[in-house]
Design a protein around this motif. Structure first.
Motif, PDB file in Angstrom:
ATOM      1  N   GLU A 139       0.652  -8.821   8.087  1.00 51.76           N
ATOM      2  CA  GLU A 139      -0.700  -9.317   8.356  1.00 51.76           C
ATOM      3  C   GLU A 139      -1.433  -9.626   7.060  1.00 51.76           C
ATOM      4  OE1 GLU A 139      -2.479  -6.297  10.696  1.00 51.76           O
ATOM      5  OE2 GLU A 139      -1.533  -6.940  12.585  1.00 51.76           O
ATOM      6  N   GLN A 140      -1.207  -8.811   6.057  1.00 47.38           N
ATOM      7  CA  GLN A 140      -1.840  -9.032   4.761  1.00 47.38           C
ATOM      8  C   GLN A 140      -1.304 -10.290   4.092  1.00 47.38           C
ATOM      9  OE1 GLN A 140      -1.233  -5.858   2.017  1.00 47.38           O
ATOM     10  NE2 GLN A 140      -2.324  -6.869   0.341  1.00 47.38           N
ATOM     11  N   ASP A 179       4.106   0.336  11.874  1.00 52.27           N
ATOM     12  CA  ASP A 179       2.732   0.000  11.509  1.00 52.27           C
ATOM     13  C   ASP A 179       2.640  -0.470  10.059  1.00 52.27           C
ATOM     14  OD1 ASP A 179      -0.215   0.102  12.189  1.00 52.27           O
ATOM     15  OD2 ASP A 179      -0.168   1.450  10.451  1.00 52.27           O
ATOM     16  N   PHE A 180       3.443   0.124   9.183  1.00 46.10           N
ATOM     17  CA  PHE A 180       3.452  -0.281   7.773  1.00 46.10           C
ATOM     18  C   PHE A 180       3.979  -1.702   7.606  1.00 46.10           C
ATOM     19  CE2 PHE A 180       6.174  -0.535   3.925  1.00 46.10           C
ATOM     20  CZ  PHE A 180       5.165  -0.579   2.981  1.00 46.10           C
ATOM     21  N   GLN A 198       5.001   5.042  12.357  1.00 52.14           N
ATOM     22  CA  GLN A 198       4.387   4.820  11.042  1.00 52.14           C
ATOM     23  C   GLN A 198       5.095   3.690  10.291  1.00 52.14           C
ATOM     24  OE1 GLN A 198       4.724   8.670   9.251  1.00 52.14           O
ATOM     25  NE2 GLN A 198       2.928   9.515  10.317  1.00 52.14           N
ATOM     26  N   SER A 244       1.449  -4.196   8.999  1.00 50.73           N
ATOM     27  CA  SER A 244       0.277  -4.337   8.132  1.00 50.73           C
ATOM     28  C   SER A 244       0.582  -5.189   6.903  1.00 50.73           C
ATOM     29  CB  SER A 244      -0.229  -2.951   7.713  1.00 50.73           C
ATOM     30  OG  SER A 244       0.741  -2.289   6.905  1.00 50.73           O
ATOM     31  N   HIS A 298       0.032   4.265   2.258  1.00 49.78           N
ATOM     32  CA  HIS A 298       0.217   4.207   3.708  1.00 49.78           C
ATOM     33  C   HIS A 298       1.252   5.254   4.124  1.00 49.78           C
ATOM     34  CE1 HIS A 298       1.162   2.682   7.709  1.00 49.78           C
ATOM     35  NE2 HIS A 298       0.108   1.875   7.620  1.00 49.78           N
ATOM     36  N   ASP A 319       0.861  -1.192   0.000  1.00 49.00           N
ATOM     37  CA  ASP A 319       0.000   0.000   0.000  1.00 49.00           C
ATOM     38  C   ASP A 319       0.893   1.237   0.000  1.00 49.00           C
ATOM     39  OD1 ASP A 319      -1.958   1.855   0.212  1.00 49.00           O
ATOM     40  OD2 ASP A 319      -2.495   1.399   2.303  1.00 49.00           O
TER      41      ASP A 319
END
Length: 260
Positions: A256-257, A249-250, A246, A253, A184, A181
């Motif tokens: 997790e994806q 978190d990126f 940030q 994420s 993000h 992403d």
């Protein structure tokens, strides 16, 4: 003396009149020194080649050649390495007398002298003997070349973590590639601080491992970004605490994806 059509023939008793055909001697006249090409010599060559081929095939089955991902010209952190049979030349360029200002010495002069000497060895030592002690120049030059190649190859291979390199650069099947992403907020931070080592898709590169599928918590990722780990030195991330949050978190994420 005989006359015939204006020509005179003179006989000389010192010259024999018997003519023998130009036929080589039979192999039986050279016991233990030579043998027939077919089938003796050819059969031995075939047996040696067959043994080597079977051994080579067993080696490839036991230790398959590690494959890397597709070449990425945008990955400036990737460190290319030559094939194993050129590693000794690669190691040679690491020495001071064969690199930097003396790079021509390493890529032209020294290899040229070495290979040129091997080409000239048969002419420098052209005696009739075939045993090693009867050909000291050729044998000495060959042993020196062989020892140099083995030592330089060993030194080059010993300084590379081949398993980690193969793991970091292994091909990622299309179905396992994570969708990044780019919108993000942490992607811009990752692009400035981590992309050069870990790749544009977090797949890893020559200097850094893949960040996909890592078993790390958010706190551990933040600590590694600041303090480093393994071959990663500390203070690689120089952003603010907000940017670090940030970034973490990126990365979380994306992992997790990829697990979904």
């Amino acid at each position: 003396m005989h006359k015939g059509k204006g020509m005179k023939f003179v006989g000389d008793s010192r010259i024999t009149t018997d003519r023998k055909p130009n036929v080589p001697k039979d192999y039986s006249e050279y016991p233990g020194r030579t043998e027939a090409f077919w089938p003796n010599f050819l059969l031995k060559e075939w047996l040696v080649g067959a043994v080597f081929l079977v051994g080579f095939l067993c080696l490839t089955l036991a230790h398959p050649s590690p494959l890397e991902g597709m070449a990425d010209p945008t990955n400036a952190s990737y460190i290319p390495l030559p094939d194993w049979y050129f590693l000794f030349l690669y190691e040679l360029l690491k020495y001071e007398f064969a690199s930097q200002n003396y790079i021509l010495m390493g890529i032209l002069v020294l290899p040229g002298i070495a290979f040129g000497a091997l080409l000239l060895a048969p002419f420098l030592d052209n005696g009739p003997g075939r045993r090693p002690h009867q050909r000291p120049i050729s044998v000495g030059m060959m042993l020196l070349a062989l020892a140099s190649v083995i030592w330089l190859t060993y030194e080059s291979a010993a300084n590379v973590d081949w398993e980690s390199r193969a793991e970091a650069n292994k091909p990622i099947p299309p179905g396992e590639q994570a969708e990044i992403d780019t919108e993000h907020a942490g992607y811009a931070v990752y692009e400035n601080s981590c992309l050069s080592c870990h790749g544009d898709n977090l797949q890893g590169g020559g200097a850094g491992p893949s960040l996909i599928g890592i078993d790390k918590s958010a706190e551990e990722i933040a600590t590694i970004a600041k303090e480093g780990i393994g071959s990663m030195p500390p203070d690689q991330f120089a952003g603010t605490d907000e940017e670090l949050e940030q970034l973490v978190d990126f990365i979380v994420s994306v992992n997790e994806q990829s697990e979904e």
